[in-house]
Design a protein around this motif. Structure first.
Motif, PDB file in Angstrom:
ATOM      1  N   THR A  28     118.853  59.529  -5.793  1.00  0.00           N
ATOM      2  CA  THR A  28     119.133  60.938  -5.616  1.00  0.00           C
ATOM      3  C   THR A  28     119.045  61.312  -4.154  1.00  0.00           C
ATOM      4  N   PRO A  29     119.976  62.145  -3.649  1.00  0.00           N
ATOM      5  CA  PRO A  29     119.917  62.538  -2.256  1.00  0.00           C
ATOM      6  C   PRO A  29     118.748  63.455  -1.971  1.00  0.00           C
ATOM      7  N   VAL A  30     118.348  63.485  -0.696  1.00  0.00           N
ATOM      8  CA  VAL A  30     117.261  64.351  -0.273  1.00  0.00           C
ATOM      9  C   VAL A  30     117.699  65.799  -0.346  1.00  0.00           C
ATOM     10  N   VAL A  31     116.889  66.651  -0.920  1.00  0.00           N
ATOM     11  CA  VAL A  31     117.137  68.082  -0.878  1.00  0.00           C
ATOM     12  C   VAL A  31     115.985  68.708  -0.135  1.00  0.00           C
ATOM     13  N   GLU A  32     116.246  69.176   1.079  1.00  0.00           N
ATOM     14  CA  GLU A  32     115.176  69.614   1.955  1.00  0.00           C
ATOM     15  C   GLU A  32     114.929  71.115   1.887  1.00  0.00           C
ATOM     16  N   ASP A  33     115.793  71.856   1.185  1.00  0.00           N
ATOM     17  CA  ASP A  33     115.657  73.304   1.105  1.00  0.00           C
ATOM     18  C   ASP A  33     115.418  73.716  -0.337  1.00  0.00           C
ATOM     19  N   THR A  34     114.563  74.731  -0.531  1.00  0.00           N
ATOM     20  CA  THR A  34     114.405  75.336  -1.846  1.00  0.00           C
ATOM     21  C   THR A  34     114.348  76.834  -1.673  1.00  0.00           C
ATOM     22  N   LEU A  35     114.435  77.535  -2.793  1.00  0.00           N
ATOM     23  CA  LEU A  35     114.255  78.976  -2.743  1.00  0.00           C
ATOM     24  C   LEU A  35     112.789  79.283  -2.561  1.00  0.00           C
TER      25      LEU A  35
ATOM     26  N   ARG B  45     123.503  68.536  -9.039  1.00  0.00           N
ATOM     27  CA  ARG B  45     123.099  67.321  -8.355  1.00  0.00           C
ATOM     28  C   ARG B  45     123.217  66.123  -9.284  1.00  0.00           C
ATOM     29  N   ARG B  46     123.102  64.934  -8.673  1.00  0.00           N
ATOM     30  CA  ARG B  46     123.286  63.706  -9.442  1.00  0.00           C
ATOM     31  C   ARG B  46     122.304  63.592 -10.604  1.00  0.00           C
ATOM     32  N   ASP B  47     121.039  63.963 -10.404  1.00  0.00           N
ATOM     33  CA  ASP B  47     120.067  63.822 -11.483  1.00  0.00           C
ATOM     34  C   ASP B  47     120.248  64.885 -12.559  1.00  0.00           C
ATOM     35  N   GLU B  48     121.164  65.824 -12.338  1.00  0.00           N
ATOM     36  CA  GLU B  48     121.436  66.898 -13.297  1.00  0.00           C
ATOM     37  C   GLU B  48     122.800  66.747 -13.958  1.00  0.00           C
ATOM     38  N   LEU B  49     123.669  65.951 -13.378  1.00  0.00           N
ATOM     39  CA  LEU B  49     125.092  66.000 -13.702  1.00  0.00           C
ATOM     40  C   LEU B  49     125.452  65.389 -15.045  1.00  0.00           C
ATOM     41  N   ALA B  50     124.944  64.202 -15.353  1.00  0.00           N
ATOM     42  CA  ALA B  50     125.372  63.512 -16.575  1.00  0.00           C
ATOM     43  C   ALA B  50     124.995  64.303 -17.821  1.00  0.00           C
ATOM     44  N   LYS B  51     123.780  64.866 -17.834  1.00  0.00           N
ATOM     45  CA  LYS B  51     123.358  65.615 -19.017  1.00  0.00           C
ATOM     46  C   LYS B  51     124.266  66.814 -19.254  1.00  0.00           C
ATOM     47  N   ARG B  52     124.605  67.531 -18.158  1.00  0.00           N
ATOM     48  CA  ARG B  52     125.479  68.696 -18.332  1.00  0.00           C
ATOM     49  C   ARG B  52     126.882  68.272 -18.768  1.00  0.00           C
ATOM     50  N   SER B  53     127.412  67.225 -18.150  1.00  0.00           N
ATOM     51  CA  SER B  53     128.752  66.765 -18.517  1.00  0.00           C
ATOM     52  C   SER B  53     128.800  66.318 -19.975  1.00  0.00           C
ATOM     53  N   CYS B  54     127.745  65.649 -20.420  1.00  0.00           N
ATOM     54  CA  CYS B  54     127.727  65.144 -21.794  1.00  0.00           C
ATOM     55  C   CYS B  54     127.462  66.256 -22.806  1.00  0.00           C
TER      56      CYS B  54
END
Length: 502
Positions: free
Chosen positions: A22-29, A191-200
């Motif tokens: 998974t890519p680095v995500v350096e910003d959050t709300l 994001r990649r760690d979220e994508l497959a579940k939503r697509s499926c």
């Protein structure tokens, strides 16, 4: 800056992230809704909650953002794909429920009706996805849904095969917008760690729509002769009634894509955060079409191999999408099945497809740490066994039923194929849109003519050529997936990145 690092794990404001997948995500709300930078700290492992649902180990602010996004995008996507399949597959249920006899369809008219829909679908897909890179999805996609819902009403009044051919072509043209278009939208937000579940999850609604069409036909069949309509005609009327309000909801629910979103449920800070998430993911924003861009797209292995992967997957599944199980039941004389049973028993195949699709999504994201190819290979192997058994035909009745039902395991791979395409084409928005559209288009180019050759109505219910073809295409899907894995691994190595190709 490259956002893919060598096997290292970090925490972003309490969010554990494995950078090998998974890519680095350096910003959050921030807690006040503002976008803020955070210090990256080492963390040994991701939390166990993320194996259940990926937002459970993220910050409260990111969970709140993703909840809004899921509630809008997944609700509309699943309902929209549900009605798309409801309106796509209803012709099969109507055919075995009286339409064949009422309209005298005793040759290959059902094949031609399916082909007319497919031709319209093929013509519309890539142009529609290109339009989506220039027009707001929240306008284009719901408009096409409204059009096909109205056309579905019209099918109920058809009294000849030729009129159904024309309407099926137009319905296919309108429906061409939805699946590749919504996959493009989903790939623009997650994001990649979220994508497959939503697509499926999105894809499972196709099986639900197919199941529901069978139950609906069994229910509305008893409305026959009321209002001057036959039972099969009522199916199209009720489908249209269900479809129209769902289509209209898209004008209010779809958030477009992050860089142009004006969704009423996001604050300005959340809209900015959505753009930062995709930037840090490496997901490119919209850019002009140029000659150099087209050359890059069409000289790459990505568009050809990903399209081949999806074509083999989609057309191998014709053993399920064709009314093979229903026609097997209708042809049976010992015992003799009722119209209700003929429409409802085949829905067990779609139940298996739903369960297997969700298993593939969770295992791909969690157990296989982002790798898409292992579930694709597994689904292909199951399909080969099932279709080879049905091609043999002279097998025990119990195994005959099991082969029809378990073939649903091969039908739940669409979301994984699309998620893989988004990841492979992540650094070029227009390539991603065209590749996703081409994947679906090539699949339906073959679907336009292949059934006329190997799934001829006159071969029912044995369909020997069809089942052999499905088994061979399943093998081709496995080979395509393994070749893509090797080529993508080499490309990531050249770029100094590490991807989830295990």
């Amino acid at each position: 800056m490259s956002f893919y690092k060598q096997s290292k794990e970090v925490t972003v404001k309490g969010v554990e992230t494995d950078l090998s997948t998974t890519p680095v995500v350096e910003d959050t709300l921030g807690s006040n809704g503002d976008v803020s930078d955070n210090t990256i700290q080492a963390k040994p492992k991701r939390k166990w909650q993320s194996y259940i649902w990926d937002t459970l180990d993220k910050s409260p602010e990111e969970r709140r953002f993703l909840f809004k996004l899921d509630a809008a995008v997944l609700t509309f996507a699943t309902l929209g794909y549900f009605i798309k399949y409801l309106d796509q597959i209803n012709i099969n249920n109507a055919f075995v429920s009286g339409m064949k006899e009422d309209l005298g369809l005793y040759k290959n008219q059902l094949n031609y009706m399916q082909t007319c829909w497919t031709v319209g679908y093929v013509i519309g897909e890539v142009p529609s996805n290109m339009i989506l890179t220039r027009v707001r999805p929240s306008l284009w996609i719901p408009l096409m849904e409204v059009i096909w819902s109205i056309l579905t009403f019209c099918v109920a009044k058809c009294n000849s095969a030729s009129s159904i051919y024309a309407l099926r072509f137009l319905i296919g043209l309108a429906e061409a917008t939805f699946y590749p278009g919504m996959q493009y939208v989903i790939g623009s937000w997650y994001r990649r760690d979220e994508l497959a579940k939503r697509s499926c999850i999105f894809h499972t609604s196709s099986a639900i729509g197919s199941m529901f069409s069978g139950y609906l036909m069994a229910g509305v069949y008893h409305l026959g002769d009321k209002g001057g309509l036959k039972g099969w005609q009522w199916l199209f009327v009720v489908d249209g009634i269900i479809s129209l309000p769902i289509a209209l909801s898209g004008f209010f629910l779809l958030p477009d894509v992050p860089e142009i979103t004006r969704a009423w449920y996001f604050s300005p800070a959340e809209r900015e955060y959505a753009q930062k998430r995709m930037k840090l993911e490496g997901r490119a924003q919209r850019a002009p079409y140029t000659k150099a861009k087209f050359k890059k797209i069409f000289t790459s292995w990505k568009i050809y191999l990903l399209a081949t992967l999806y074509m083999t997957f989609n057309n191998a599944g014709a053993g399920v999408s064709q009314p093979t199980f229903a026609q097997y039941l209708k042809d049976s004389t010992h015992p003799k099945y009722t119209i209700s049973q003929i429409n409802t028993y085949p829905t067990t195949t779609y139940a298996v497809q739903i369960v297997s699709t969700l298993i593939y999504a969770w295992t791909s994201d969690s157990v296989f740490r982002g790798a898409r190819w292992p579930p694709i290979v597994f689904g292909g192997v199951v399909s080969i066994v099932c279709y080879a058994s049905l091609a043999a035909w002279d097998i025990p009745v119990g195994w005959h039923w099991a082969s029809y039902i378990l073939a649903g395991c091969g039908g739940g791979l669409s979301g994984l194929c699309m998620a893989w395409a988004h990841e492979i084409c992540t650094d070029d928005n227009e390539e991603r849109a065209i590749v996703v559209g081409t994947m679906n288009e090539l699949a339906y180019v073959f679907q336009a003519w292949l059934p006329l050759v190997v799934w001829q109505q006159i071969d029912a219910p044995r369909y020997h050529k069809g089942f052999v073809t499905s088994a061979c295409l399943s093998a081709g899907m496995i080979v395509s997936a393994l070749v893509i894995r090797v080529l993508w691994k080499r490309e990531l190595a050249r770029k100094g990145r590490v991807g989830p190709v295990v």
